[in-house]
Design a protein around this motif. Structure first.
Motif, PDB file in Angstrom:
ATOM      1  N   GLY A  98       0.948  -1.138   0.101  1.00 21.92           N
ATOM      2  CA  GLY A  98      -0.075  -0.121   0.263  1.00 21.92           C
ATOM      3  C   GLY A  98       0.927   1.166   0.543  1.00 21.92           C
ATOM      4  O   GLY A  98       0.533   2.286  -0.774  1.00 21.92           O
ATOM      5  N   LEU A  99       1.868   1.547   1.203  1.00 24.05           N
ATOM      6  CA  LEU A  99       3.116   2.297   1.172  1.00 24.05           C
ATOM      7  C   LEU A  99       3.616   2.834  -0.023  1.00 24.05           C
ATOM      8  O   LEU A  99       4.021   3.892  -0.327  1.00 24.05           O
ATOM      9  CB  LEU A  99       3.584   2.634   2.280  1.00 24.05           C
ATOM     10  CG  LEU A  99       2.470   2.582   3.402  1.00 24.05           C
ATOM     11  CD1 LEU A  99       3.538   2.035   4.764  1.00 24.05           C
ATOM     12  CD2 LEU A  99       2.041   3.990   3.816  1.00 24.05           C
ATOM     13  N   GLY A 100       3.770   1.373  -1.216  1.00 27.41           N
ATOM     14  CA  GLY A 100       4.918   1.556  -1.699  1.00 27.41           C
ATOM     15  C   GLY A 100       3.974   1.789  -2.801  1.00 27.41           C
ATOM     16  O   GLY A 100       4.897   2.552  -3.278  1.00 27.41           O
ATOM     17  N   LEU A 101       3.084   1.520  -2.968  1.00 25.24           N
ATOM     18  CA  LEU A 101       2.337   1.978  -4.154  1.00 25.24           C
ATOM     19  C   LEU A 101       2.226   3.535  -4.100  1.00 25.24           C
ATOM     20  O   LEU A 101       2.296   4.158  -5.005  1.00 25.24           O
ATOM     21  CB  LEU A 101       0.998   0.845  -4.509  1.00 25.24           C
ATOM     22  CG  LEU A 101       0.367   1.825  -5.683  1.00 25.24           C
ATOM     23  CD1 LEU A 101       1.174   1.295  -7.058  1.00 25.24           C
ATOM     24  CD2 LEU A 101      -1.119   0.269  -6.131  1.00 25.24           C
ATOM     25  N   TRP A 102       1.704   4.259  -2.772  1.00 27.08           N
ATOM     26  CA  TRP A 102       1.265   5.357  -2.576  1.00 27.08           C
ATOM     27  C   TRP A 102       3.011   6.077  -2.977  1.00 27.08           C
ATOM     28  O   TRP A 102       2.575   7.521  -3.935  1.00 27.08           O
ATOM     29  CB  TRP A 102       0.520   5.152  -1.436  1.00 27.08           C
ATOM     30  CG  TRP A 102       0.551   6.566  -1.301  1.00 27.08           C
ATOM     31  CD1 TRP A 102      -0.564   7.507  -1.698  1.00 27.08           C
ATOM     32  CD2 TRP A 102       0.558   7.627  -0.220  1.00 27.08           C
ATOM     33  NE1 TRP A 102      -0.646   8.798  -1.470  1.00 27.08           N
ATOM     34  CE2 TRP A 102      -0.342   8.851  -0.254  1.00 27.08           C
ATOM     35  CE3 TRP A 102       0.305   6.848   1.420  1.00 27.08           C
ATOM     36  CZ2 TRP A 102      -0.317   9.355   1.178  1.00 27.08           C
ATOM     37  CZ3 TRP A 102       0.020   7.951   2.511  1.00 27.08           C
ATOM     38  CH2 TRP A 102      -0.667   9.271   2.229  1.00 27.08           C
ATOM     39  N   LEU A 103       4.018   5.633  -2.322  1.00 26.05           N
ATOM     40  CA  LEU A 103       4.604   5.954  -3.028  1.00 26.05           C
ATOM     41  C   LEU A 103       5.282   6.858  -4.175  1.00 26.05           C
ATOM     42  O   LEU A 103       5.845   7.641  -5.013  1.00 26.05           O
ATOM     43  CB  LEU A 103       6.098   6.001  -1.868  1.00 26.05           C
ATOM     44  CG  LEU A 103       7.085   6.162  -2.056  1.00 26.05           C
ATOM     45  CD1 LEU A 103       7.372   8.376  -1.542  1.00 26.05           C
ATOM     46  CD2 LEU A 103       8.258   6.243  -1.132  1.00 26.05           C
ATOM     47  N   ALA A 104       5.081   5.149  -4.399  1.00 27.78           N
ATOM     48  CA  ALA A 104       5.585   5.999  -6.375  1.00 27.78           C
ATOM     49  C   ALA A 104       4.564   6.398  -7.272  1.00 27.78           C
ATOM     50  O   ALA A 104       5.155   7.269  -8.276  1.00 27.78           O
ATOM     51  CB  ALA A 104       5.491   4.129  -6.789  1.00 27.78           C
ATOM     52  N   ARG A 118      15.144  10.209  -5.179  1.00 27.36           N
ATOM     53  CA  ARG A 118      14.310   8.545  -6.007  1.00 27.36           C
ATOM     54  C   ARG A 118      15.823   8.603  -5.174  1.00 27.36           C
ATOM     55  O   ARG A 118      15.578   7.083  -4.873  1.00 27.36           O
ATOM     56  CB  ARG A 118      14.204   8.773  -7.757  1.00 27.36           C
ATOM     57  CG  ARG A 118      13.806   7.163  -7.520  1.00 27.36           C
ATOM     58  CD  ARG A 118      13.976   6.767  -9.162  1.00 27.36           C
ATOM     59  NE  ARG A 118      14.941   7.231  -9.597  1.00 27.36           N
ATOM     60  CZ  ARG A 118      15.330   7.168 -11.349  1.00 27.36           C
ATOM     61  NH1 ARG A 118      14.344   6.376 -11.423  1.00 27.36           N
ATOM     62  NH2 ARG A 118      16.274   7.780 -11.565  1.00 27.36           N
ATOM     63  N   ALA A 119      17.092   8.858  -5.160  1.00 32.34           N
ATOM     64  CA  ALA A 119      17.693   8.598  -4.938  1.00 32.34           C
ATOM     65  C   ALA A 119      18.089   8.367  -3.381  1.00 32.34           C
ATOM     66  O   ALA A 119      18.197   6.803  -2.437  1.00 32.34           O
ATOM     67  CB  ALA A 119      19.241   9.261  -5.166  1.00 32.34           C
ATOM     68  N   ILE A 120      17.194   9.244  -2.473  1.00 28.88           N
ATOM     69  CA  ILE A 120      17.589   8.838  -1.612  1.00 28.88           C
ATOM     70  C   ILE A 120      16.267   8.181  -1.053  1.00 28.88           C
ATOM     71  O   ILE A 120      16.529   7.195  -0.265  1.00 28.88           O
ATOM     72  CB  ILE A 120      17.041  10.176  -0.511  1.00 28.88           C
ATOM     73  CG1 ILE A 120      18.325  11.501  -0.299  1.00 28.88           C
ATOM     74  CG2 ILE A 120      16.549  10.708   0.700  1.00 28.88           C
ATOM     75  CD1 ILE A 120      17.983  12.631   0.001  1.00 28.88           C
ATOM     76  N   VAL A 121      14.757   7.513  -1.330  1.00 34.66           N
ATOM     77  CA  VAL A 121      14.119   7.561  -1.260  1.00 34.66           C
ATOM     78  C   VAL A 121      14.807   5.746  -1.287  1.00 34.66           C
ATOM     79  O   VAL A 121      14.507   4.745  -0.541  1.00 34.66           O
ATOM     80  CB  VAL A 121      13.122   6.840  -1.924  1.00 34.66           C
ATOM     81  CG1 VAL A 121      12.026   5.465  -2.189  1.00 34.66           C
ATOM     82  CG2 VAL A 121      12.097   7.819  -1.907  1.00 34.66           C
ATOM     83  N   LEU A 122      15.401   5.441  -1.910  1.00 30.16           N
ATOM     84  CA  LEU A 122      16.126   3.778  -2.137  1.00 30.16           C
ATOM     85  C   LEU A 122      17.368   3.206  -0.858  1.00 30.16           C
ATOM     86  O   LEU A 122      17.596   2.218  -0.626  1.00 30.16           O
ATOM     87  CB  LEU A 122      17.359   3.598  -3.136  1.00 30.16           C
ATOM     88  CG  LEU A 122      16.289   2.721  -4.418  1.00 30.16           C
ATOM     89  CD1 LEU A 122      17.647   2.475  -5.627  1.00 30.16           C
ATOM     90  CD2 LEU A 122      15.902   1.629  -3.280  1.00 30.16           C
ATOM     91  N   PRO A 184      10.770   1.369  -0.194  1.00 30.49           N
ATOM     92  CA  PRO A 184      11.713   1.769  -1.505  1.00 30.49           C
ATOM     93  C   PRO A 184      11.783   0.098  -2.191  1.00 30.49           C
ATOM     94  O   PRO A 184      11.623   0.950  -3.260  1.00 30.49           O
ATOM     95  CB  PRO A 184      13.171   2.062  -0.833  1.00 30.49           C
ATOM     96  CG  PRO A 184      12.855   1.992   0.336  1.00 30.49           C
ATOM     97  CD  PRO A 184      11.652   1.053   1.042  1.00 30.49           C
ATOM     98  N   PHE A 185      12.070  -0.140  -2.148  1.00 26.64           N
ATOM     99  CA  PHE A 185      11.756  -1.384  -3.201  1.00 26.64           C
ATOM    100  C   PHE A 185      10.812  -1.393  -4.074  1.00 26.64           C
ATOM    101  O   PHE A 185      10.971  -1.561  -4.502  1.00 26.64           O
ATOM    102  CB  PHE A 185      12.277  -3.405  -3.031  1.00 26.64           C
ATOM    103  CG  PHE A 185      12.577  -4.000  -3.543  1.00 26.64           C
ATOM    104  CD1 PHE A 185      13.425  -4.573  -4.601  1.00 26.64           C
ATOM    105  CD2 PHE A 185      10.720  -5.086  -3.991  1.00 26.64           C
ATOM    106  CE1 PHE A 185      13.487  -5.195  -5.344  1.00 26.64           C
ATOM    107  CE2 PHE A 185      11.202  -6.226  -4.814  1.00 26.64           C
ATOM    108  CZ  PHE A 185      12.034  -6.224  -5.745  1.00 26.64           C
ATOM    109  N   VAL A 186       9.472  -1.478  -3.140  1.00 24.32           N
ATOM    110  CA  VAL A 186       8.279  -1.679  -3.974  1.00 24.32           C
ATOM    111  C   VAL A 186       7.927  -0.196  -4.258  1.00 24.32           C
ATOM    112  O   VAL A 186       7.473  -0.219  -5.629  1.00 24.32           O
ATOM    113  CB  VAL A 186       7.687  -1.976  -3.195  1.00 24.32           C
ATOM    114  CG1 VAL A 186       5.611  -2.055  -3.073  1.00 24.32           C
ATOM    115  CG2 VAL A 186       7.635  -3.477  -1.926  1.00 24.32           C
ATOM    116  N   ALA A 187       7.918   0.214  -3.885  1.00 25.72           N
ATOM    117  CA  ALA A 187       7.923   1.944  -4.187  1.00 25.72           C
ATOM    118  C   ALA A 187       8.985   2.286  -6.166  1.00 25.72           C
ATOM    119  O   ALA A 187       8.657   2.516  -6.783  1.00 25.72           O
ATOM    120  CB  ALA A 187       8.476   3.301  -3.559  1.00 25.72           C
ATOM    121  N   ILE A 188      10.400   1.816  -5.633  1.00 27.50           N
ATOM    122  CA  ILE A 188      10.948   2.173  -7.197  1.00 27.50           C
ATOM    123  C   ILE A 188      10.975   1.113  -8.277  1.00 27.50           C
ATOM    124  O   ILE A 188      10.542   1.840  -9.198  1.00 27.50           O
ATOM    125  CB  ILE A 188      12.554   2.091  -7.273  1.00 27.50           C
ATOM    126  CG1 ILE A 188      12.749   3.093  -5.717  1.00 27.50           C
ATOM    127  CG2 ILE A 188      13.736   1.897  -8.100  1.00 27.50           C
ATOM    128  CD1 ILE A 188      12.681   4.845  -6.007  1.00 27.50           C
TER     129      ILE A 188
END
Lengths: 312, 296
Positions: A98-104, A118-122, A184-188
């Motif tokens: 849920g959160l990953g999709l939202w962040l994406a 994006r670099a920081i998110v990872l 981060p993995f899910v979002a990126i």
């Protein structure tokens, strides 16, 4: 002419070999194949075998069939660890998704310094898990917890929270740390998927009067499903077999409340020396992993066309 | 290609953005993003803050004390570097990581080339099993591997890790490189074959130079994975001088009578630096390797 042929006789055999696909294929596969067969396939089989013996450290065991598994079925600690593993995996995966999709979706907007963000998110993903788990351990400390102190200063609570001492708090805390590590993995990866969706679809839908929610459920989500299937399979797989976070923060405690199957396997097999039993616990994870892999396989197969790709 | 993509990006950037008002964008995008960033960076911030705080200051929380360092000190880092075996652990980690990364890349290049380009009999199934091997988690292999490592006589040595880490790295790297090799036109290889080059020459002189971005991606990802590896290192190494940073932090630096938070956080900070630095130089490669492996 004839001379030239005989002179080249030796090399021509070599050349023929060099052009034989199967022979060359074998040769090129040799290094990877050897390592994987010796250190991956064989241990996998050895693990199943060990699970059916009563080997202890420094003592060769005998074959006991499924006795280890029968024992485990009546072992309340093992059953608790299975429960914990499922709780940990299901809750963490759903929230991560849920959160990953939202962040994406947020990152898919036009934002200044997007590459930097994006670099920081990872970062949580690349920093060694053990080391960030140490930071969480400090954040969750029973006396010095910075979280507790912030909440006290804000007047929300009046005494420090025992994050890792109480069974339910400990479960919530390790799940929170796992979510932090996994977002981060899910979002990126989902962001990469979002970027492949043509914007024209959204434009067309908007002209047809679709609102934002409709655009999400009718365009974004269906087109993203193949990537979601893969990402979530990986996420579930790694969460299910997680070891590092738990071992650093709680070692399975308090009163086994956070023992996952992997940590229990280590506890019994290596710390306790009961290699056979530890291996049996590890083997018990395999059916669940297979189920996750099959899910991913079929999830992928059916939906390749949705990305506009051809079935090749 | 780049120009075209840029042109498209510009066109896309225009898109439907005019439909979004600024206050709306603040609520929908910037505020949630700020919260996400805050939460994601929170532990790192404290890792940094605690590393440079004196013991006295660490126990003092009043007001906003926790968020800032009033008397920065280097004592934790000094203690770590000169009074513990930390440099030795760093060296071990570096040695194991670099060796297993290079070993894995070599194996993966050969395997990926064979599967993707030589297309030998059964290569499809080999490719599939490589992918399946990627899905085998270390947590189900460490007990049998510990037994093997012991029997092979490499228990408690760097070799135990150099030989076992590739099982995690090779499947991933092979899978990634297969994708890169697929994008190289066959015609190039055919030309080289006509000109009399053999397979080794084709691989080293044509395919590899064209796959450099893929090699970098696979390399840094493998480096990070093996730098972060924990369960094998914890199981196969028993003496303090052979441990890697993550394991030594947990088993050697934690003394249970009194937590030395400053030292622990300093260790975590220094241990994260090599991957963080590498990562900052190759963010794009990193992202492409992460997403590439999933997209295939």
């Amino acid at each position: 002419m004839a001379n030239a042929q005989t002179a080249n006789g030796g090399t021509s055999v070599l050349t023929r070999w060099m052009n034989n696909r199967n022979l060359m294929g074998m040769l090129f596969m040799l290094p990877a194949g050897t390592i994987l067969l010796i250190f991956l396939t064989y241990p996998l089989a050895l693990g199943v075998w060990l699970g059916m013996t009563d080997v202890k450290v420094g003592r060769p065991g005998v074959f006991v069939g499924l006795e280890n598994f029968a024992w485990l079925m009546e072992d309340s600690v093992f059953l608790l660890s299975v429960f914990n593993t499922f709780l940990y995996t299901i809750v963490a995966s759903i929230i991560k998704f849920g959160l990953g999709l939202w962040l994406a979706i947020i990152l898919n907007n036009n934002i200044p310094i997007k590459a930097f963000i994006r670099a920081i998110v990872l970062l949580p993903f690349i920093v060694p898990t053990v080391l960030s788990a140490l930071a969480f351990w400090w954040i969750y400390d029973s006396q010095d917890s910075v979280l507790s102190w912030i909440l006290i200063e804000m007047g929300v609570i009046d005494k420090t929270i025992d994050f890792l001492g109480d069974p339910n708090n400990a479960r919530a805390s390790v799940i929170a740390a796992n979510i932090w590590r996994g977002i981060p993995f899910v979002a990126i990866t989902l962001l990469a998927g979002l970027q492949t969706i043509p914007r024209t679809l959204y434009e067309a839908a908007t002209i047809d009067g679709a609102n934002e929610w409709q655009r999400f459920t009718r365009i974004t989500f269906p087109l993203l499903t193949p990537i979601i299937a893969v990402v979530m399979t990986f996420s579930v797989l790694f969460t299910f077999t997680d070891f590092q976070l738990i071992w650093v923060m709680t070692r399975g405690g308090p009163i086994n409340a956070t023992h996952l199957m992997a940590t229990l396997s280590y506890q019994r097999g290596i710390v306790g020396g009961a290699l056979g039993e530890g291996a049996a616990i590890a083997v018990a994870m395999i059916p669940f992993l297979l189920a996750a892999i099959l899910f991913s396989y079929f999830g992928l197969q059916n939906r390749k066309w949705q990305r506009g790709g051809r079935d090749d | 290609m780049t120009d075209k993509r840029k042109a498209r990006a510009v066109y896309d950037d225009e898109g439907m953005n005019y439909l979004q008002t600024i206050p709306r964008k603040v609520v929908v995008v910037y505020i949630p993003l700020a919260i996400f960033m805050f939460v994601l960076l929170f532990p790192f911030y404290f890792m940094g803050v605690v590393s440079f705080k004196s013991h006295a200051e660490l126990l003092n929380y009043r007001g906003l004390q926790a968020f800032w360092i009033y008397e920065p000190t280097m004592e934790h880092i000094k203690h770590l570097l000169f009074e513990t075996e930390y440099p030795r652990w760093l060296w071990n980690t570096m040695l194991v990581t670099v060796s297993s990364t290079f070993l894995s890349i070599f194996c993966a290049v050969c395997a990926a080339y064979a599967i993707e380009r030589l297309r030998f009999k059964g290569s499809k199934y080999v490719g599939m099993s490589i992918f399946l091997a990627y899905l085998v988690p270390p947590s189900i292999l460490f007990i049998p591997l510990a037994v093997m490592v012991f029997k092979l006589g490499v228990f408690d040595s760097n070799w135990a890790l150099i030989l076992t880490y590739p099982t995690i790295l090779i499947p991933f790297c092979t899978w990634l490189l297969m994708g890169y090799f697929r994008s190289i036109p066959y015609e190039l290889e055919e030309c080289a074959l006509v000109d009399g080059a053999n397979r080794f020459q084709i691989l080293t002189k044509i395919v590899l130079p064209l796959a450099v971005p893929g090699l970098i991606s696979a390399g840094i990802f493998a480096f990070t994975l093996s730098w972060n590896e924990f369960i094998y290192a914890l199981t196969f190494i028993s003496s303090a001088e052979n441990k890697t940073v993550p394991v030594a932090m947990i088993t050697e630096l934690i003394t249970f009578d009194q937590y030395n938070w400053g030292g622990l956080m300093a260790g975590a900070l220094i241990g994260s630096l090599p991957v963080a630095i590498l990562y900052s130089f190759f963010v794009e490669h990193y992202v492409s390797s992460m997403t590439g492996a999933v997209k295939e």
